[in-house]
Scaffold this active site. Structure first.
Site, PDB file in Angstrom:
ATOM      1  N   LYS A  49       0.863  -1.145  -0.199  1.00 43.38           N
ATOM      2  CA  LYS A  49      -0.132  -0.015   0.039  1.00 43.38           C
ATOM      3  C   LYS A  49       0.844   1.157  -0.040  1.00 43.38           C
ATOM      4  CE  LYS A  49      -3.715  -2.469   2.193  1.00 43.38           C
ATOM      5  NZ  LYS A  49      -4.527  -2.767   3.551  1.00 43.38           N
ATOM      6  N   GLN A  93      -4.912  -1.380   9.745  1.00 40.80           N
ATOM      7  CA  GLN A  93      -4.375  -2.772   9.010  1.00 40.80           C
ATOM      8  C   GLN A  93      -5.052  -3.907  10.090  1.00 40.80           C
ATOM      9  OE1 GLN A  93      -3.126  -3.234   6.012  1.00 40.80           O
ATOM     10  NE2 GLN A  93      -3.758  -5.418   6.287  1.00 40.80           N
ATOM     11  N   ASP A 116     -11.366   2.764   4.353  1.00 38.93           N
ATOM     12  CA  ASP A 116     -11.738   1.413   4.418  1.00 38.93           C
ATOM     13  C   ASP A 116     -13.527   1.375   4.173  1.00 38.93           C
ATOM     14  OD1 ASP A 116      -9.964  -0.529   3.674  1.00 38.93           O
ATOM     15  OD2 ASP A 116      -9.033  -0.610   5.662  1.00 38.93           O
TER      16      ASP A 116
END
Ligand code: NAD
Length: 281
Positions: A49, A93, A116
Protein backbone atom coordinates in the site's frame (compact mmCIF):
# COMPACT_ATOMS: atom_id res chain seq x y z
CA UNK A 1 -15.70 -19.16 -24.62
CA UNK A 2 -14.93 -17.77 -21.18
CA UNK A 3 -13.60 -14.22 -20.82
CA UNK A 4 -11.14 -13.31 -18.07
CA UNK A 5 -12.03 -10.41 -15.77
CA UNK A 6 -8.57 -8.85 -15.78
CA UNK A 7 -8.24 -7.02 -12.47
CA UNK A 8 -4.56 -6.24 -13.03
CA UNK A 9 -5.22 -4.37 -16.28
CA UNK A 10 -8.28 -2.56 -14.90
CA UNK A 11 -6.37 -1.58 -11.76
CA UNK A 12 -3.45 -0.22 -13.82
CA UNK A 13 -5.81 2.05 -15.77
CA UNK A 14 -7.38 3.38 -12.57
CA UNK A 15 -3.99 3.98 -10.94
CA UNK A 16 -2.65 5.79 -14.04
CA UNK A 17 -5.68 8.04 -14.02
CA UNK A 18 -5.19 8.81 -10.30
CA UNK A 19 -1.50 9.59 -10.89
CA UNK A 20 -2.39 12.14 -13.58
CA UNK A 21 -4.93 13.80 -11.29
CA UNK A 22 -2.51 13.90 -8.34
CA UNK A 23 0.23 15.47 -10.48
CA UNK A 24 -2.08 18.48 -10.97
CA UNK A 25 -2.95 18.85 -7.27
CA UNK A 26 -1.12 21.47 -5.20
CA UNK A 27 -1.88 19.65 -1.94
CA UNK A 28 -1.16 15.95 -2.37
CA UNK A 29 -3.56 13.37 -0.86
CA UNK A 30 -2.22 11.87 2.34
CA UNK A 31 -2.75 8.31 3.56
CA UNK A 32 -1.85 7.16 7.09
CA UNK A 33 -1.60 3.41 7.63
CA UNK A 34 -1.47 1.96 11.14
CA UNK A 35 0.12 -1.46 11.57
CA UNK A 36 0.05 -3.03 15.03
CA UNK A 37 2.22 -6.10 15.64
CA UNK A 38 4.18 -8.45 13.41
CA UNK A 39 1.60 -10.34 11.33
CA UNK A 40 3.66 -11.33 8.23
CA UNK A 41 0.80 -11.03 5.71
CA UNK A 42 -0.17 -7.61 7.11
CA UNK A 43 3.43 -6.42 6.80
CA UNK A 44 3.42 -7.32 3.09
CA UNK A 45 0.02 -5.67 2.51
CA UNK A 46 1.12 -2.48 4.27
CA UNK A 47 4.39 -2.35 2.32
CA UNK A 48 2.48 -2.70 -0.97
CA UNK A 49 0.00 0.00 0.00
CA UNK A 50 2.81 2.38 0.94
CA UNK A 51 4.70 1.65 -2.29
CA UNK A 52 1.64 2.21 -4.49
CA UNK A 53 0.66 5.39 -2.63
CA UNK A 54 4.15 6.83 -3.14
CA UNK A 55 4.19 5.88 -6.83
CA UNK A 56 1.00 7.89 -7.28
CA UNK A 57 2.50 10.96 -5.62
CA UNK A 58 0.51 10.63 -2.39
CA UNK A 59 1.99 11.43 0.99
CA UNK A 60 2.14 8.05 2.67
CA UNK A 61 2.80 7.62 6.37
CA UNK A 62 3.03 4.23 8.04
CA UNK A 63 2.76 4.01 11.83
CA UNK A 64 4.27 0.74 13.04
CA UNK A 65 3.28 -0.11 16.59
CA UNK A 66 4.52 -2.89 18.83
CA UNK A 67 2.56 -6.14 19.29
CA UNK A 68 1.91 -5.17 22.95
CA UNK A 69 0.63 -1.66 22.13
CA UNK A 70 -1.98 -0.65 24.69
CA UNK A 71 -5.54 0.35 23.82
CA UNK A 72 -4.76 3.90 25.01
CA UNK A 73 -1.69 4.22 22.78
CA UNK A 74 -3.65 3.13 19.71
CA UNK A 75 -6.57 5.37 20.65
CA UNK A 76 -4.24 8.39 21.03
CA UNK A 77 -2.69 7.79 17.61
CA UNK A 78 -6.09 7.54 15.90
CA UNK A 79 -7.43 10.65 17.63
CA UNK A 80 -4.29 12.59 16.67
CA UNK A 81 -4.63 11.53 13.03
CA UNK A 82 -8.30 12.56 13.13
CA UNK A 83 -7.20 16.07 14.16
CA UNK A 84 -4.24 16.28 11.82
CA UNK A 85 -5.19 18.51 8.88
CA UNK A 86 -2.43 16.99 6.76
CA UNK A 87 -3.95 13.49 6.97
CA UNK A 88 -6.84 12.80 4.58
CA UNK A 89 -7.25 9.06 5.05
CA UNK A 90 -6.62 6.65 7.91
CA UNK A 91 -6.33 2.90 7.48
CA UNK A 92 -6.12 0.54 10.42
CA UNK A 93 -4.56 -2.68 9.13
CA UNK A 94 -6.45 -5.74 10.36
CA UNK A 95 -6.27 -8.11 12.10
CA UNK A 96 -5.18 -6.45 15.34
CA UNK A 97 -3.41 -8.42 18.09
CA UNK A 98 -5.92 -10.35 20.19
CA UNK A 99 -5.98 -7.92 23.14
CA UNK A 100 -7.30 -5.10 20.90
CA UNK A 101 -10.88 -5.16 19.61
CA UNK A 102 -10.93 -3.97 15.99
CA UNK A 103 -14.52 -2.68 16.16
CA UNK A 104 -13.65 -0.28 19.04
CA UNK A 105 -10.86 1.35 17.05
CA UNK A 106 -12.67 1.44 13.71
CA UNK A 107 -15.38 3.44 15.48
CA UNK A 108 -12.76 5.97 16.66
CA UNK A 109 -11.66 6.85 13.12
CA UNK A 110 -13.28 10.04 11.82
CA UNK A 111 -15.79 8.72 9.21
CA UNK A 112 -14.53 11.43 6.82
CA UNK A 113 -11.07 9.81 6.97
CA UNK A 114 -12.27 6.19 7.09
CA UNK A 115 -10.64 5.07 3.84
CA UNK A 116 -11.80 1.44 4.27
CA UNK A 117 -15.45 2.46 4.70
CA UNK A 118 -15.77 0.27 7.82
CA UNK A 119 -17.04 2.93 10.27
CA UNK A 120 -20.73 2.43 11.19
CA UNK A 121 -21.56 5.84 9.69
CA UNK A 122 -20.20 4.64 6.36
CA UNK A 123 -21.71 1.16 6.53
CA UNK A 124 -25.03 2.73 7.60
CA UNK A 125 -24.91 5.15 4.67
CA UNK A 126 -24.16 2.22 2.37
CA UNK A 127 -27.23 0.43 3.77
CA UNK A 128 -29.43 3.44 3.10
CA UNK A 129 -27.75 4.11 -0.28
CA UNK A 130 -26.93 7.64 0.84
CA UNK A 131 -23.37 8.72 0.01
CA UNK A 132 -20.91 7.05 2.33
CA UNK A 133 -17.66 9.04 2.59
CA UNK A 134 -15.90 5.88 1.40
CA UNK A 135 -16.99 2.43 0.25
CA UNK A 136 -15.25 -0.71 1.41
CA UNK A 137 -12.40 -1.34 -1.06
CA UNK A 138 -12.78 -5.02 -2.02
CA UNK A 139 -16.53 -4.96 -2.79
CA UNK A 140 -16.19 -1.57 -4.50
CA UNK A 141 -13.40 -3.03 -6.65
CA UNK A 142 -15.55 -6.03 -7.60
CA UNK A 143 -18.46 -3.87 -8.74
CA UNK A 144 -16.06 -1.62 -10.67
CA UNK A 145 -14.41 -4.57 -12.41
CA UNK A 146 -17.77 -6.07 -13.40
CA UNK A 147 -18.94 -2.70 -14.74
CA UNK A 148 -15.73 -2.39 -16.77
CA UNK A 149 -16.85 -5.57 -18.55
CA UNK A 150 -20.36 -4.16 -19.04
CA UNK A 151 -21.99 -6.60 -16.62
CA UNK A 152 -25.56 -5.56 -15.91
CA UNK A 153 -26.90 -6.13 -12.40
CA UNK A 154 -30.55 -5.17 -12.60
CA UNK A 155 -32.83 -8.13 -11.99
CA UNK A 156 -29.93 -10.61 -11.98
CA UNK A 157 -29.64 -13.33 -9.35
CA UNK A 158 -26.45 -12.60 -7.42
CA UNK A 159 -25.20 -15.07 -4.83
CA UNK A 160 -22.51 -13.93 -2.38
CA UNK A 161 -20.74 -16.66 -0.42
CA UNK A 162 -19.43 -15.15 2.84
CA UNK A 163 -20.98 -12.65 5.25
CA UNK A 164 -17.96 -10.88 6.74
CA UNK A 165 -18.13 -7.18 7.58
CA UNK A 166 -15.16 -6.55 5.26
CA UNK A 167 -16.38 -8.31 2.13
CA UNK A 168 -19.61 -10.34 2.08
CA UNK A 169 -22.03 -7.93 3.77
CA UNK A 170 -20.96 -4.68 2.06
CA UNK A 171 -20.80 -6.51 -1.27
CA UNK A 172 -24.33 -7.86 -0.87
CA UNK A 173 -25.54 -4.34 -0.10
CA UNK A 174 -23.74 -2.85 -3.11
CA UNK A 175 -25.30 -5.50 -5.37
CA UNK A 176 -28.70 -4.71 -3.91
CA UNK A 177 -28.09 -1.00 -4.56
CA UNK A 178 -27.41 -2.02 -8.18
CA UNK A 179 -30.86 -3.68 -8.28
CA UNK A 180 -29.65 -7.28 -8.28
CA UNK A 181 -31.65 -9.92 -6.40
CA UNK A 182 -29.18 -10.95 -3.72
CA UNK A 183 -28.71 -14.14 -1.72
CA UNK A 184 -26.04 -14.31 0.96
CA UNK A 185 -24.71 -17.77 1.83
CA UNK A 186 -22.30 -18.65 4.63
CA UNK A 187 -20.77 -21.52 6.58
CA UNK A 188 -24.15 -22.58 8.00
CA UNK A 189 -25.97 -22.49 4.67
CA UNK A 190 -27.56 -25.76 3.58
CA UNK A 191 -27.49 -26.92 -0.04
CA UNK A 192 -24.79 -24.43 -0.99
CA UNK A 193 -24.23 -25.99 -4.44
CA UNK A 194 -27.94 -25.68 -5.25
CA UNK A 195 -28.09 -22.04 -4.16
CA UNK A 196 -24.82 -21.12 -5.88
CA UNK A 197 -25.88 -22.74 -9.13
CA UNK A 198 -28.96 -20.48 -9.29
CA UNK A 199 -26.68 -17.45 -9.63
CA UNK A 200 -26.23 -15.33 -12.72
CA UNK A 201 -23.44 -13.64 -10.78
CA UNK A 202 -21.62 -15.82 -8.24
CA UNK A 203 -19.12 -14.22 -5.90
CA UNK A 204 -17.21 -16.39 -3.48
CA UNK A 205 -15.52 -14.84 -0.44
CA UNK A 206 -15.28 -17.86 1.85
CA UNK A 207 -11.50 -18.32 1.99
CA UNK A 208 -11.88 -22.07 1.33
CA UNK A 209 -9.55 -23.25 -1.44
CA UNK A 210 -11.34 -25.05 -4.28
CA UNK A 211 -14.79 -24.76 -2.63
CA UNK A 212 -16.48 -23.82 -5.91
CA UNK A 213 -16.43 -26.62 -8.46
CA UNK A 214 -18.53 -26.87 -11.60
CA UNK A 215 -21.50 -28.29 -9.67
CA UNK A 216 -21.81 -24.86 -8.02
CA UNK A 217 -22.00 -22.90 -11.26
CA UNK A 218 -24.75 -22.38 -13.82
CA UNK A 219 -23.78 -22.48 -17.49
CA UNK A 220 -22.79 -19.00 -18.61
CA UNK A 221 -22.62 -17.55 -15.07
CA UNK A 222 -20.26 -14.74 -14.10
CA UNK A 223 -17.88 -15.93 -11.38
CA UNK A 224 -15.82 -13.72 -9.09
CA UNK A 225 -13.29 -15.29 -6.75
CA UNK A 226 -12.35 -13.19 -3.71
CA UNK A 227 -10.62 -15.97 -1.79
CA UNK A 228 -6.91 -15.94 -1.12
CA UNK A 229 -5.64 -19.29 0.09
CA UNK A 230 -2.12 -20.71 0.04
CA UNK A 231 -1.74 -24.29 -1.19
CA UNK A 232 0.75 -26.79 0.27
CA UNK A 233 3.55 -25.27 -1.91
CA UNK A 234 2.80 -21.75 -0.70
CA UNK A 235 1.20 -20.84 -4.04
CA UNK A 236 -1.81 -18.51 -3.91
CA UNK A 237 -5.14 -19.85 -5.12
CA UNK A 238 -8.77 -18.90 -4.65
CA UNK A 239 -12.10 -20.43 -3.62
CA UNK A 240 -12.88 -21.39 -7.20
CA UNK A 241 -11.57 -24.42 -9.05
CA UNK A 242 -10.54 -22.30 -12.03
CA UNK A 243 -9.79 -25.18 -14.43
CA UNK A 244 -13.23 -26.67 -13.98
CA UNK A 245 -15.34 -23.55 -13.64
CA UNK A 246 -13.75 -21.63 -16.52
CA UNK A 247 -15.19 -24.30 -18.84
CA UNK A 248 -18.76 -23.25 -18.06
CA UNK A 249 -18.59 -19.62 -16.85
CA UNK A 250 -18.96 -16.70 -19.27
CA UNK A 251 -16.69 -14.35 -17.26
CA UNK A 252 -14.31 -15.29 -14.46
CA UNK A 253 -11.64 -13.64 -12.30
CA UNK A 254 -8.24 -15.28 -12.01
CA UNK A 255 -6.41 -15.59 -8.68
CA UNK A 256 -4.04 -13.81 -8.52
CA UNK A 257 -4.75 -10.92 -10.89
CA UNK A 258 -8.49 -10.51 -10.32
CA UNK A 259 -9.96 -8.98 -7.17
CA UNK A 260 -6.64 -8.34 -5.35
CA UNK A 261 -5.31 -5.56 -7.62
CA UNK A 262 -8.77 -3.94 -7.71
CA UNK A 263 -8.78 -3.71 -3.91
CA UNK A 264 -5.57 -1.70 -3.84
CA UNK A 265 -6.77 0.53 -6.70
CA UNK A 266 -9.94 1.32 -4.74
CA UNK A 267 -7.92 2.12 -1.62
CA UNK A 268 -5.98 4.69 -3.65
CA UNK A 269 -9.15 6.03 -5.26
CA UNK A 270 -10.78 6.38 -1.83
CA UNK A 271 -7.74 8.29 -0.54
CA UNK A 272 -7.94 10.68 -3.48
CA UNK A 273 -11.71 11.13 -3.07
CA UNK A 274 -11.46 11.75 0.69
CA UNK A 275 -8.74 14.36 0.13
CA UNK A 276 -10.97 16.20 -2.36
CA UNK A 277 -14.07 15.97 -0.12
CA UNK A 278 -12.11 17.04 2.98
CA UNK A 279 -10.61 20.05 1.18
CA UNK A 280 -14.16 21.25 0.38
CA UNK A 281 -15.49 20.59 3.91
P1 NAD B 1 -13.88 -14.20 6.89
O1 NAD B 1 -13.17 -15.41 7.39
O2 NAD B 1 -14.10 -13.05 7.78
O3 NAD B 1 -15.29 -14.65 6.30
C1 NAD B 1 -15.45 -15.81 5.56
C2 NAD B 1 -16.93 -16.02 5.32
O4 NAD B 1 -17.09 -17.19 4.53
C3 NAD B 1 -17.75 -16.23 6.58
O5 NAD B 1 -18.90 -15.42 6.52
C4 NAD B 1 -18.14 -17.71 6.57
O6 NAD B 1 -19.44 -17.95 7.08
C5 NAD B 1 -18.07 -18.06 5.10
N1 NAD B 1 -17.64 -19.43 4.88
C6 NAD B 1 -16.54 -20.04 5.38
N2 NAD B 1 -16.48 -21.33 4.97
C7 NAD B 1 -17.58 -21.54 4.20
C8 NAD B 1 -18.07 -22.66 3.51
N3 NAD B 1 -17.44 -23.83 3.51
N4 NAD B 1 -19.23 -22.52 2.82
C9 NAD B 1 -19.87 -21.32 2.80
N5 NAD B 1 -19.43 -20.22 3.44
C10 NAD B 1 -18.31 -20.34 4.13
O7 NAD B 1 -13.05 -13.76 5.59
P2 NAD B 1 -13.08 -12.41 4.72
O8 NAD B 1 -12.28 -11.36 5.38
O9 NAD B 1 -14.47 -12.09 4.30
O10 NAD B 1 -12.27 -12.92 3.46
C11 NAD B 1 -12.71 -14.01 2.68
C12 NAD B 1 -11.63 -14.45 1.74
O11 NAD B 1 -11.33 -13.37 0.86
C13 NAD B 1 -10.30 -14.80 2.42
O12 NAD B 1 -9.65 -15.81 1.67
C14 NAD B 1 -9.51 -13.51 2.30
O13 NAD B 1 -8.10 -13.72 2.32
C15 NAD B 1 -9.96 -13.02 0.96
N6 NAD B 1 -9.88 -11.58 0.76
C16 NAD B 1 -9.35 -11.16 -0.40
C17 NAD B 1 -9.27 -9.81 -0.67
C18 NAD B 1 -8.69 -9.38 -1.96
O14 NAD B 1 -8.41 -8.20 -2.13
N7 NAD B 1 -8.55 -10.28 -2.93
C19 NAD B 1 -9.73 -8.89 0.27
C20 NAD B 1 -10.31 -9.34 1.44
C21 NAD B 1 -10.39 -10.70 1.68
Amino acid sequence: MVQILDGSACSKEILNDIKLKVAKMAKKPSLAVILVGEDPASQIYVRNKEKTAKELGFISKTFKMKENTSANELKDLILNLNLDEDTDAVLLQLPLPEHLCARDFIELINPRKDVDGFHPINTGRLMSNSNPYALSCTPKGIIRLLKKYNVEFEGKNAVVIGRSNMVGKPLAQMLLNENATVTVAHSKTRNLAQIASSADILISAAGVGGLIGKDFVKNGAIVVDVGIVRDENGKIKGDVNFEEVSQIASLITPVPGGVGPMTIAMLMENTLELSIKNAKF
